[in-house]
Design a protein around this motif. Structure first.
Motif, PDB file in Angstrom:
ATOM      1  N   GLU A   1     -29.054  -0.006   3.660  1.00 14.10           N
ATOM      2  CA  GLU A   1     -29.431  -0.165   5.053  1.00 14.10           C
ATOM      3  C   GLU A   1     -28.829   0.933   5.913  1.00 14.10           C
ATOM      4  OE1 GLU A   1     -27.883  -3.846   6.607  1.00 14.10           O
ATOM      5  OE2 GLU A   1     -25.807  -3.267   6.284  1.00 14.10           O
TER       6      GLU A   1
ATOM      7  N   SER B   1     -25.646   4.338  10.890  1.00 20.71           N
ATOM      8  CA  SER B   1     -25.473   5.162  12.080  1.00 20.71           C
ATOM      9  C   SER B   1     -26.015   6.552  11.807  1.00 20.71           C
ATOM     10  CB  SER B   1     -23.994   5.239  12.458  1.00 20.71           C
ATOM     11  OG  SER B   1     -23.808   5.983  13.643  1.00 20.71           O
TER      12      SER B   1
ATOM     13  N   ARG C   1     -34.690   5.632  11.022  1.00 21.41           N
ATOM     14  CA  ARG C   1     -33.695   4.872  10.277  1.00 21.41           C
ATOM     15  C   ARG C   1     -34.169   4.609   8.842  1.00 21.41           C
ATOM     16  NH1 ARG C   1     -31.359   0.244  14.419  1.00 21.41           N
ATOM     17  NH2 ARG C   1     -30.603   1.649  16.055  1.00 21.41           N
TER      18      ARG C   1
ATOM     19  N   ARG D   1     -33.877   9.430  15.609  1.00 17.94           N
ATOM     20  CA  ARG D   1     -33.936   7.981  15.660  1.00 17.94           C
ATOM     21  C   ARG D   1     -34.710   7.355  14.508  1.00 17.94           C
ATOM     22  NH1 ARG D   1     -31.566   4.880  19.251  1.00 17.94           N
ATOM     23  NH2 ARG D   1     -30.692   5.842  21.120  1.00 17.94           N
TER      24      ARG D   1
ATOM     25  N   ASP E   1     -26.877   7.074  17.178  1.00 22.22           N
ATOM     26  CA  ASP E   1     -27.639   5.849  16.992  1.00 22.22           C
ATOM     27  C   ASP E   1     -26.823   4.931  16.091  1.00 22.22           C
ATOM     28  OD1 ASP E   1     -30.831   4.959  15.449  1.00 22.22           O
ATOM     29  OD2 ASP E   1     -29.739   4.030  17.103  1.00 22.22           O
ATOM     30  N   TYR E   2     -26.885   3.624  16.368  1.00 24.71           N
ATOM     31  CA  TYR E   2     -26.113   2.651  15.606  1.00 24.71           C
ATOM     32  C   TYR E   2     -26.955   1.432  15.272  1.00 24.71           C
ATOM     33  CZ  TYR E   2     -22.015   5.216  17.277  1.00 24.71           C
ATOM     34  OH  TYR E   2     -21.092   6.197  17.561  1.00 24.71           O
ATOM     35  N   ALA E   3     -26.736   0.889  14.101  1.00 24.12           N
ATOM     36  CA  ALA E   3     -27.298  -0.414  13.788  1.00 24.12           C
ATOM     37  C   ALA E   3     -26.583  -1.464  14.634  1.00 24.12           C
ATOM     38  CB  ALA E   3     -27.110  -0.716  12.303  1.00 24.12           C
ATOM     39  N   ASP E   4     -27.296  -2.522  14.955  1.00 20.98           N
ATOM     40  CA  ASP E   4     -26.710  -3.570  15.790  1.00 20.98           C
ATOM     41  C   ASP E   4     -25.469  -4.175  15.144  1.00 20.98           C
ATOM     42  OD1 ASP E   4     -29.883  -4.881  17.030  1.00 20.98           O
ATOM     43  OD2 ASP E   4     -28.663  -3.181  17.673  1.00 20.98           O
ATOM     44  N   SER E   5     -25.452  -4.229  13.833  1.00 19.58           N
ATOM     45  CA  SER E   5     -24.347  -4.883  13.131  1.00 19.58           C
ATOM     46  C   SER E   5     -23.031  -4.124  13.247  1.00 19.58           C
ATOM     47  CB  SER E   5     -24.710  -5.055  11.651  1.00 19.58           C
ATOM     48  OG  SER E   5     -24.956  -3.791  11.056  1.00 19.58           O
TER      49      SER E   5
ATOM     50  N   ARG F   1     -22.536  -1.691  15.981  1.00 20.94           N
ATOM     51  CA  ARG F   1     -22.380  -1.140  17.335  1.00 20.94           C
ATOM     52  C   ARG F   1     -21.131  -1.702  17.992  1.00 20.94           C
ATOM     53  NH1 ARG F   1     -26.524   1.039  19.951  1.00 20.94           N
ATOM     54  NH2 ARG F   1     -27.964  -0.157  18.632  1.00 20.94           N
ATOM     55  N   GLY F   2     -20.348  -0.816  18.571  1.00 20.56           N
ATOM     56  CA  GLY F   2     -19.115  -1.241  19.234  1.00 20.56           C
ATOM     57  C   GLY F   2     -17.913  -1.271  18.301  1.00 20.56           C
ATOM     58  N   ARG F   3     -18.139  -1.192  16.994  1.00 18.47           N
ATOM     59  CA  ARG F   3     -17.041  -1.154  16.021  1.00 18.47           C
ATOM     60  C   ARG F   3     -16.981   0.177  15.279  1.00 18.47           C
ATOM     61  NH1 ARG F   3     -17.125  -4.339  11.646  1.00 18.47           N
ATOM     62  NH2 ARG F   3     -19.412  -4.415  11.529  1.00 18.47           N
TER      63      ARG F   3
END
Length: 123
Positions: free
Chosen positions: A45, A48, A105, A103, A58-62, A64-66
């Motif tokens: 999967e 980023s 993925r 963008r 770009d980041y996967a939601d899982s 993002r922020g980490r």
């Protein structure tokens, strides 16, 4: 162009690791460099990506922020800083590169792949 990925290891939940991806040539300045991961028994999967020329990210939601992706022109290296890791982040992480559209993925859009580096997060 070849990609060399490194930085994996064993870390406790809540810990951090930094992965590195080093292309063998500087032609990647026109490329998108991405990280994918494959957990045991699961499909690979997207994690980023960064567009080298302007550092768009770009980041996967899982993650993002980490997780935070960056590139160092002088070192010709892409980094993936992974913070607050949890056992669900356990996987082999691959870096990939291609002068592809921004963008995307999809794995099929990346023709260059590194050998993978194993990240294991213990609970």
């Amino acid at each position: 162009v070849q990609l060399q990925a490194s930085g994996g290891g064993l870390v406790q939940a809540g810990g951090s690791l930094r992965l590195s991806c080093v292309p063998s040539a500087r032609t990647v300045s026109t490329y998108v460099v991405a990280w994918f991961r494959q957990a045991p028994g699961k499909e690979r999967e997207f994690v980023s990506a960064i567009r080298w020329r302007d550092a768009s990210k770009d980041y996967a939601d899982s993650v993002r922020g980490r997780f935070f992706i960056s590139r160092d022109n002088a070192q010709n290296t892409v980094y993936l800083q992974m913070n607050n890791l949890n056992p669900e982040d356990t996987a082999v992480y691959y870096c990939a590169a291609d002068p592809t559209e921004w963008r995307t993925r999809f794995q099929r859009d990346f023709r260059l792949w590194g050998q993978g580096t194993l990240v294991t997060v213990s609970s």
